[in-house]
Motif scaffolding. Structure first.
Motif, PDB file in Angstrom:
ATOM      1  N   GLN A  85       0.559  -0.634  -0.104  1.00  0.00           N
ATOM      2  CA  GLN A  85      -0.476  -0.030   0.024  1.00  0.00           C
ATOM      3  C   GLN A  85       0.777   0.985   0.192  1.00  0.00           C
ATOM      4  N   ALA A  86       0.170   2.106  -0.698  1.00  0.00           N
ATOM      5  CA  ALA A  86       1.117   3.783  -0.469  1.00  0.00           C
ATOM      6  C   ALA A  86       1.145   4.194   0.248  1.00  0.00           C
ATOM      7  N   SER A  87       1.581   3.700   1.966  1.00  0.00           N
ATOM      8  CA  SER A  87       1.586   4.069   2.830  1.00  0.00           C
ATOM      9  C   SER A  87       2.252   4.414   3.842  1.00  0.00           C
ATOM     10  N   LEU A  88       2.574   5.349   5.003  1.00  0.00           N
ATOM     11  CA  LEU A  88       3.866   4.939   5.740  1.00  0.00           C
ATOM     12  C   LEU A  88       3.761   4.479   7.484  1.00  0.00           C
ATOM     13  N   GLN A  89       2.689   4.043   7.596  1.00  0.00           N
ATOM     14  CA  GLN A  89       2.221   3.175   8.828  1.00  0.00           C
ATOM     15  C   GLN A  89       3.033   2.581   9.402  1.00  0.00           C
ATOM     16  N   ILE A 111      -1.276   8.536  -2.258  1.00  0.00           N
ATOM     17  CA  ILE A 111      -0.549   8.668  -0.698  1.00  0.00           C
ATOM     18  C   ILE A 111      -1.939   9.215   0.025  1.00  0.00           C
ATOM     19  N   ASP A 112      -2.249   8.498   1.090  1.00  0.00           N
ATOM     20  CA  ASP A 112      -2.879  10.162   2.268  1.00  0.00           C
ATOM     21  C   ASP A 112      -2.266  10.887   2.282  1.00  0.00           C
ATOM     22  N   HIS A 113      -2.002  12.181   1.850  1.00  0.00           N
ATOM     23  CA  HIS A 113      -1.138  13.302   2.596  1.00  0.00           C
ATOM     24  C   HIS A 113      -1.535  13.787   3.809  1.00  0.00           C
ATOM     25  N   GLY A 114      -2.955  13.362   4.492  1.00  0.00           N
ATOM     26  CA  GLY A 114      -3.339  14.150   5.513  1.00  0.00           C
ATOM     27  C   GLY A 114      -2.563  13.317   6.678  1.00  0.00           C
ATOM     28  N   ALA A 115      -2.714  11.510   6.513  1.00  0.00           N
ATOM     29  CA  ALA A 115      -2.774  10.787   6.774  1.00  0.00           C
ATOM     30  C   ALA A 115      -0.929  10.851   7.537  1.00  0.00           C
ATOM     31  N   VAL A 116      -0.116  11.181   6.166  1.00  0.00           N
ATOM     32  CA  VAL A 116       1.223  10.852   6.787  1.00  0.00           C
ATOM     33  C   VAL A 116       1.475  12.564   7.509  1.00  0.00           C
ATOM     34  N   TRP A 117       1.260  13.423   7.044  1.00  0.00           N
ATOM     35  CA  TRP A 117       0.778  14.538   7.989  1.00  0.00           C
ATOM     36  C   TRP A 117       0.618  14.700   9.456  1.00  0.00           C
ATOM     37  N   MET A 118      -0.447  14.025   9.457  1.00  0.00           N
ATOM     38  CA  MET A 118      -0.472  13.425  10.991  1.00  0.00           C
ATOM     39  C   MET A 118       0.026  12.686  11.578  1.00  0.00           C
ATOM     40  N   GLY A 119       0.846  11.947  11.150  1.00  0.00           N
ATOM     41  CA  GLY A 119       1.700  11.096  11.694  1.00  0.00           C
ATOM     42  C   GLY A 119       3.135  11.400  12.247  1.00  0.00           C
ATOM     43  N   TYR A 120       3.266  12.381  11.124  1.00  0.00           N
ATOM     44  CA  TYR A 120       4.016  13.173  11.702  1.00  0.00           C
ATOM     45  C   TYR A 120       4.008  13.804  12.841  1.00  0.00           C
ATOM     46  N   LEU A 121       2.926  14.484  13.000  1.00  0.00           N
ATOM     47  CA  LEU A 121       2.708  15.781  13.942  1.00  0.00           C
ATOM     48  C   LEU A 121       2.185  14.585  14.966  1.00  0.00           C
TER      49      LEU A 121
END
Lengths: 310, 241
Positions: free
Chosen positions: B48-52, B128-138
Motif C-alpha cells: 500500500q502507498a502508506s507510511l504506516q 498516498i493519503d497526505h493528511g495521514a502522513v502529516w498527522m503521523g509526523y505530527l
C-alpha cells in the motif's frame, strides 16, 4: 556596587554550614575571604551568586536582594567557581561568545569584549582550541575570562590563581587589583600571602561563623598584643646576658634562639616596650648589639589562632 | 525568549560537536529505513502507498533513542559542575529547562525531516493519503516531545548519564507499553483510564490521520508534567551527587 551580607544562615540537613554571618564589601574594595576547609566559604559564595538562597538572612548587591530579585543581581556579578567548571567540548571563542550572549552583552559589543578578554587573560595563542585540550592553567584563564566578559560590577573569585604559573599569578593579581579600584571584588584563597598582597581587607570565617574582619595589619595587631624582639648581643657571656635581659622591668620572657648562640627572643609585658632598655643595657655592660628586629607575627599564625579552636 | 534560544543554540551545537547528533541520525535512519523498505512488515509486503510501517518503526526507535539524547542534558552539567555556572548566569531555571528541551526537540525535528525522502518515494509509487502522513509526523513530534520531557526529568535527578537513561526508559515503558497492555486486559473505567494513559493509543489514532483535542491535551499534559518536575528538581539545587 556594594555587597551587604546580612546575618545569613544555611544548613545542609542537620549540619549548619553558615551560621549568622554578616559583612559588607564596598565598591572599590577587594576583600579576601579566608577559612579552613569546610568553614562555609563556598556556601557563602554560592548564596551571594544566587546559586541558592539562604535559609535565613539576606544578601543585597547594590540594594537588590538575592532572595527576591536574583535575576537582576546575577546580571551584575561575574563568578569563577571553585572547581572552574567549563564546557570542555567547546572552542574558547565559542564559549566566550556564549558567556557574553547569556550575560546580555549587546550584540555589537560581543566581538570587542571577547578579544579584549583574550588579550587580558593571555589566551591569544590558544584561542581556537577546544577547552578540553587546554592545560589547567589555560583553563583557569578561560574561567577568569568568562567571569569578566560582561565587565561586571561585582567579581566573585574562588581560588582565582590555582594552576597558574608564577608569572601568570603576578599578572592576574595585578589585574584583580586594577579591577578592584573601581569594582567590588570578593576573592577566596588558601594562599595567605596572596590574600595579603592583593586584598584591602580580610574576612575570616571558621565553623560557619565570622571570626575576624579587618585589614591584615589590624588583624595582626589584634592577635599580637605583646611586642617580641629578636636581639643578638655579642662580646659577653651568654648566661650573663640572659640574666641581665631578664632583669629589665618591662621584659616578661627571654629565650635562647637555637640557631645563633648569641641570639635571644625577648617578649615584653603587655603594652610595654623594651627596645630602649635593651640598648641601654648593652651600652652599660659594653656589649655589642648586632641585631634587634621586632618579630612580626605571620598571617598564617593569626589565621591558626583564630580558626584552630572552632 | 532570547535567553532560551541562546541555551538551545549552545546545546544543539554541543550535540553536533560531540557526534551525538550524527550517531542519532545515522542510527535512526538506518534502523527505520531497514524496517520500512527491506525487512519484515515493510512497504512492499503491505503493498500500500502508506507510511504506516515507517510510523510503527519510528514509534519504537524514537522511544529508545530519545533517552540517549536527553540523558546528558542536565546529568552531565551536574557531574562536571557547569550547572553552577549556568544557574548563576542571569537566566531563570525555567529558561534553562525550556532551552534544553527545545534543543533535543529540534534535533528530533531535524532527524524526522531527513525521512521526507521516504514520503516522496512512497508518494511516487502510488496514491498516498497526505493528511495521514502529516498527522503521523505530527504524532511522532508530540510523542517525541513527551519522551524528551520525561528524559529531561530523569536527567535532572541524577548526575549519572546511564542512570538517567535507565530512569527515562523505565518511566517511558509505562506509557509506551504497560498502560496499553493493562488497558486492553481490563474493563470499565479503569481500563479506559489505562488506555487513555497509553501513548500508543493517541499515537495510533493520529497516525491514521485523526486528530482529537483529547490526544493533544494528553500529550501537552505529559510534556507539562515532565518539564515541571525538571524545574522542581533543578530548583532544589542539591546538585552534587
Amino acid at each position: 556596587m556594594e555587597v551587604c551580607v546580612e546575618s545569613i544562615s544555611k544548613s545542609y540537613g542537620f549540619q549548619k554550614a553558615v551560621d549568622n554571618i554578616s559583612f559588607r564589601v564596598n565598591q572599590g574594595e577587594i576583600v579576601g575571604f579566608l577559612g579552613p576547609n569546610g568553614a562555609g566559604k563556598t556556601t557563602t559564595m554560592k548564596i551571594i551568586t544566587c546559586f541558592m538562597p539562604p535559609d535565613e538572612g539576606n544578601v543585597t548587591v547594590g540594594g537588590m536582594s538575592v532572595v527576591t530579585n536574583p535575576e537582576e543581581v546575577k546580571k551584575h556579578i561575574g563568578y569563577l567557581p571553585e572547581s572552574n567548571p567549563l564546557y570542555k567540548e567547546m572552542a574558547i571563542i565559542d564559549y566566550l561568545a556564549f558567556a557574553a550572549e547569556i550575560q546580555g552583552v549587546p550584540r555589537d559589543k560581543i566581538r570587542e569584549r571577547i578579544f579584549g578578554m583574550i588579550q587580558v587573560c593571555g589566551l591569544k595563542s590558544e584561542k581556537h582550541k577546544k577547552i578540553g585540550e587546554l592545560s589547567k592553567g589555560y583553563q583557569q584563564r578561560v574561567g577568569l575570562a568568562q567571569a569578566m566578559i560582561h565587565d561586571p560590577e561585582v567579581l566573585i573569585l574562588d581560588e582565582p590563581t590555582s594552576g597558574l604559573d608564577p608569572n601568570q599569578i603576578v599578572e592576574i593579581r595585578e589585574l584583580i587589583r586594577r579591577i578592584g579600584r573601581e569594582k567590588t571584588v570578593i576573592m577566596c584563597s588558601h594562599i595567605l600571602a596572596e590574600v595579603e598582597a592583593t586584598c584591602d581587607r580580610i574576612v575570616i570565617i571558621s565553623g560557619g561563623k565570622l571570626v575576624a574582619d579587618g585589614t591584615s595589619t589590624s588583624l595582626r595587631k589584634q592577635a599580637q598584643g605583646k611586642e617580641i624582639l629578636k636581639v643578638r648581643i655579642e662580646d659577653g657571656d651568654r648566661n650573663a646576658i640572659y640574666n641581665a635581659l631578664r632583669g629589665i622591668d618591662s621584659v616578661e620572657l627571654v629565650d635562647f634562639l637555637p640557631d645563633h648562640t648569641q641570639s635571644f627572643e625577648v617578649q615584653s609585658k603587655a603594652g610595654a616596650n623594651s627596645r630602649r632598655s635593651v640598648f641601654k643595657l648593652c651600652v652599660d655592660n659594653n656589649w655589642a648589639l648586632t641585631e634587634m628586629t621586632p618579630v612580626e607575627r605571620k598571617l598564617e599564625e593569626v589565621f591558626r589562632d583564630l580558626t584552630i579552636n572552632t | 525568549m532570547n535567553k532560551i534560544w541562546i541555551i538551545t543554540k549552545r546545546e544543539l551545537r554541543s550535540f553536533f560537536n560531540s557526534l551525538m547528533a550524527y550517531v542519532m541520525i545515522v542510527l535512526f535512519l538506518g534502523f527505520s529505513g531497514f524496517f520500512t523498505w527491506i525487512f519484515g512488515n515493510d512497504i512492499f509486503l503491505v503493498n500500500q502507498a502508506s507510511l504506516q510501517s515507517f510510523f510503527g518503526i519510528a514509534f519504537w526507535s524514537l522511544f529508545f533513542f530519545i533517552p540517549a539524547v536527553t540523558m546528558g542534558l542536565l546529568a552531565d552539567e551536574r557531574k562536571s559542575g557547569t550547572i553552577e555556572l549556568l544557574v548563576t548566569k542571569p537566566v531563570s531555571d525555567w529558561q534553562i529547562v525550556i532551552g534544553k528541551f527545545l534543543a533535543a526537540f529540534l534535533l528530533i525535528c531535524i532527524t524526522l525531516a531527513l525521512t521526507f525522502p521516504y514520503y516522496i518515494s512512497v508518494a511516487g509509487i502510488g496514491k498516498i493519503d497526505h493528511g495521514a502522513v502529516w498527522m503521523g509526523y505530527l504524532g511522532l513530534l508530540f510523542m517525541s516531545a513527551c519522551y524528551i520531557s520525561i528524559g529531561l526529568f530523569a536527567s535532572s535527578i541524577t548526575g549519572n548519564q546511564i542512570v538517567a537513561f535507565l530512569i527515562a526508559l523505565f518511566i517511558g515503558i509505562f506509557f509506551q507499553l504497560v498502560f496499553g497492555l493493562i488497558g486492553s486486559g481490563s474493563l470499565g473505567l479503569f481500563g479506559g483510564l489505562m488506555n487513555y494513559l497509553s501513548i500508543g493509543t493517541h499515537f495510533e489514532s493520529m497516525a491514521r490521520g485523526v486528530i482529537d483535542s483529547k490526544d493533544v491535551i494528553f500529550f501537552l499534559s505529559i510534556i507539562f508534567l515532565g518539564l515541571t518536575g525538571t524545574e522542581l528538581a533543578l530548583s532544589k539545587r542539591n546538585l552534587f551527587n
